[in-house]
Design a protein around this motif. Structure first.
Motif, mmCIF file in Angstrom:
data_model
loop_
_atom_site.group_PDB
_atom_site.id
_atom_site.type_symbol
_atom_site.label_atom_id
_atom_site.label_comp_id
_atom_site.label_asym_id
_atom_site.label_seq_id
_atom_site.Cartn_x
_atom_site.Cartn_y
_atom_site.Cartn_z
ATOM 1 N N GLN A 3 0.782 -1.142 -0.034
ATOM 2 C CA GLN A 3 0.008 0.153 0.106
ATOM 3 C C GLN A 3 0.888 1.163 -0.127
ATOM 4 O OE1 GLN A 3 -0.749 -2.687 2.703
ATOM 5 N NE2 GLN A 3 -1.966 -3.512 0.799
ATOM 6 N N LEU A 4 0.507 2.286 -0.827
ATOM 7 C CA LEU A 4 1.437 3.358 -0.969
ATOM 8 C C LEU A 4 0.270 4.748 -0.772
ATOM 9 C CD1 LEU A 4 3.031 2.578 -4.469
ATOM 10 C CD2 LEU A 4 4.197 2.537 -1.995
ATOM 11 N N VAL A 5 0.998 5.604 0.081
ATOM 12 C CA VAL A 5 0.194 6.789 0.586
ATOM 13 C C VAL A 5 0.970 7.803 0.472
ATOM 14 C CG1 VAL A 5 -1.197 7.819 2.443
ATOM 15 C CG2 VAL A 5 -1.229 5.426 2.206
ATOM 16 N N GLU A 6 0.406 8.847 -0.555
ATOM 17 C CA GLU A 6 1.114 9.949 -0.698
ATOM 18 C C GLU A 6 0.477 11.174 0.363
ATOM 19 O OE1 GLU A 6 0.351 8.416 -4.914
ATOM 20 O OE2 GLU A 6 -0.816 8.293 -3.102
ATOM 21 N N SER A 7 1.136 12.158 0.525
ATOM 22 C CA SER A 7 1.285 13.183 1.339
ATOM 23 C C SER A 7 2.104 14.362 0.890
ATOM 24 C CB SER A 7 1.161 12.936 2.973
ATOM 25 O OG SER A 7 2.506 12.698 3.328
ATOM 26 N N GLY A 8 1.779 15.446 1.296
ATOM 27 C CA GLY A 8 2.583 16.730 1.382
ATOM 28 C C GLY A 8 1.977 17.658 0.198
ATOM 29 N N PRO A 110 4.026 4.106 -17.031
ATOM 30 C CA PRO A 110 3.360 3.615 -16.120
ATOM 31 C C PRO A 110 3.230 2.065 -15.942
ATOM 32 C CG PRO A 110 2.100 5.416 -16.972
ATOM 33 C CD PRO A 110 3.269 4.957 -17.900
ATOM 34 N N GLY A 111 3.096 1.392 -17.099
ATOM 35 C CA GLY A 111 3.161 -0.024 -17.305
ATOM 36 C C GLY A 111 3.595 -1.061 -16.298
ATOM 37 N N PRO A 112 4.960 -0.769 -16.311
ATOM 38 C CA PRO A 112 5.721 -1.834 -15.206
ATOM 39 C C PRO A 112 5.459 -1.665 -13.835
ATOM 40 C CG PRO A 112 7.273 -0.631 -16.803
ATOM 41 C CD PRO A 112 5.840 0.192 -16.953
ATOM 42 N N TYR A 113 4.584 -0.590 -13.272
ATOM 43 C CA TYR A 113 4.367 -0.442 -12.003
ATOM 44 C C TYR A 113 2.945 -1.229 -11.453
ATOM 45 C CZ TYR A 113 8.088 3.140 -12.289
ATOM 46 O OH TYR A 113 9.174 3.918 -12.296
ATOM 47 N N SER A 114 3.239 -2.065 -10.655
ATOM 48 C CA SER A 114 2.179 -2.791 -9.981
ATOM 49 C C SER A 114 1.395 -1.963 -8.823
ATOM 50 C CB SER A 114 2.726 -4.201 -9.453
ATOM 51 O OG SER A 114 3.495 -4.649 -10.519
ATOM 52 N N TYR A 115 1.879 -1.314 -8.139
ATOM 53 C CA TYR A 115 1.179 -0.662 -7.141
ATOM 54 C C TYR A 115 1.045 0.837 -7.198
ATOM 55 C CZ TYR A 115 2.069 -5.135 -5.260
ATOM 56 O OH TYR A 115 2.244 -6.700 -5.064
ATOM 57 N N TRP A 116 -0.142 1.545 -6.862
ATOM 58 C CA TRP A 116 -0.122 2.882 -7.090
ATOM 59 C C TRP A 116 -0.646 3.550 -5.724
ATOM 60 C CZ3 TRP A 116 1.312 5.809 -11.275
ATOM 61 C CH2 TRP A 116 1.586 5.060 -12.449
ATOM 62 N N GLY A 117 -0.379 4.526 -5.357
ATOM 63 C CA GLY A 117 -1.063 5.483 -4.543
ATOM 64 C C GLY A 117 -2.421 6.070 -4.774
ATOM 65 N N GLN A 118 -2.739 6.747 -4.048
ATOM 66 C CA GLN A 118 -4.348 7.257 -4.391
ATOM 67 C C GLN A 118 -4.195 8.790 -4.963
ATOM 68 O OE1 GLN A 118 -3.009 7.633 -1.508
ATOM 69 N NE2 GLN A 118 -3.096 9.692 -0.749
ATOM 70 N N GLY A 119 -2.889 9.284 -4.838
ATOM 71 C CA GLY A 119 -2.670 10.743 -5.375
ATOM 72 C C GLY A 119 -2.664 11.816 -4.243
ATOM 73 N N THR A 120 -1.792 12.840 -4.317
ATOM 74 C CA THR A 120 -1.993 13.902 -3.827
ATOM 75 C C THR A 120 -1.851 15.247 -4.682
ATOM 76 O OG1 THR A 120 -0.939 15.266 -2.021
ATOM 77 C CG2 THR A 120 0.538 14.228 -3.177
ATOM 78 N N GLN A 121 -2.617 16.190 -4.591
ATOM 79 C CA GLN A 121 -3.095 17.362 -5.371
ATOM 80 C C GLN A 121 -2.014 18.386 -5.169
ATOM 81 O OE1 GLN A 121 -4.960 17.555 -7.888
ATOM 82 N NE2 GLN A 121 -4.012 19.634 -8.405
ATOM 83 N N VAL A 122 -1.259 18.650 -5.945
ATOM 84 C CA VAL A 122 -0.516 19.911 -6.153
ATOM 85 C C VAL A 122 -0.974 21.288 -7.110
ATOM 86 C CG1 VAL A 122 1.836 20.768 -6.632
ATOM 87 C CG2 VAL A 122 1.578 18.549 -5.682
#
Length: 126
Positions: A3-8, A110-122
């Motif tokens: 699980q990936l969680v972005e912040s900031g 993007p193709g090779p990446y298996s796991y993604w976070g939900q994103g953070t808005q800048v």
């Protein structure tokens, strides 16, 4: 599973700085290649930066080279994206992604990446 969680993310004036974090859980990502991508409305997801599992090799999109720095702390299982000299065209949702294969060391699509976070808005105001 990872699980990936972005912040900031947030709102900043042009010329300002932000540091994004991507915290991984569920499994250590020490040996995983990590990428940052961004997407704004009506546009495809685009590559921003990537770092190898060892942290030795990095790659940047031309549009951010010299302004953004990707790094990782494998003890904290966290990846960072330091963004300086921000421009309005940097406005987007930013996503971190992990891939289990570290060969090649860097992936810029993007193709090779298996796991993604939900994103953070800048959002960068002019």
């Amino acid at each position: 599973q990872v699980q990936l969680v972005e912040s900031g993310g947030g709102l900043v004036q042009a010329g300002g700085s932000l540091r994004l974090s991507c915290a991984a859980s569920g499994r250590a990502v020490n040996n995983y290649g990590i990428g940052w991508f961004r997407q704004s409305p009506g546009r495809e997801r685009e590559f921003v930066a990537a770092i190898s599992g060892s942290g030795i090799i990095t790659s940047y999109a031309d549009s951010v080279k010299g302004r953004f720095t990707i790094s990782r702390d494998n003890v904290k299982n966290t990846i960072y994206l330091q963004m300086n000299s921000l421009k309005p065209e940097d406005t987007a949702a930013y996503y971190c992604a992990a891939r289990t294969s570290n060969y090649p060391a860097i992936a810029t699509t993007p193709g090779p990446y298996s796991y993604w976070g939900q994103g953070t808005q800048v959002t960068v105001s002019s």
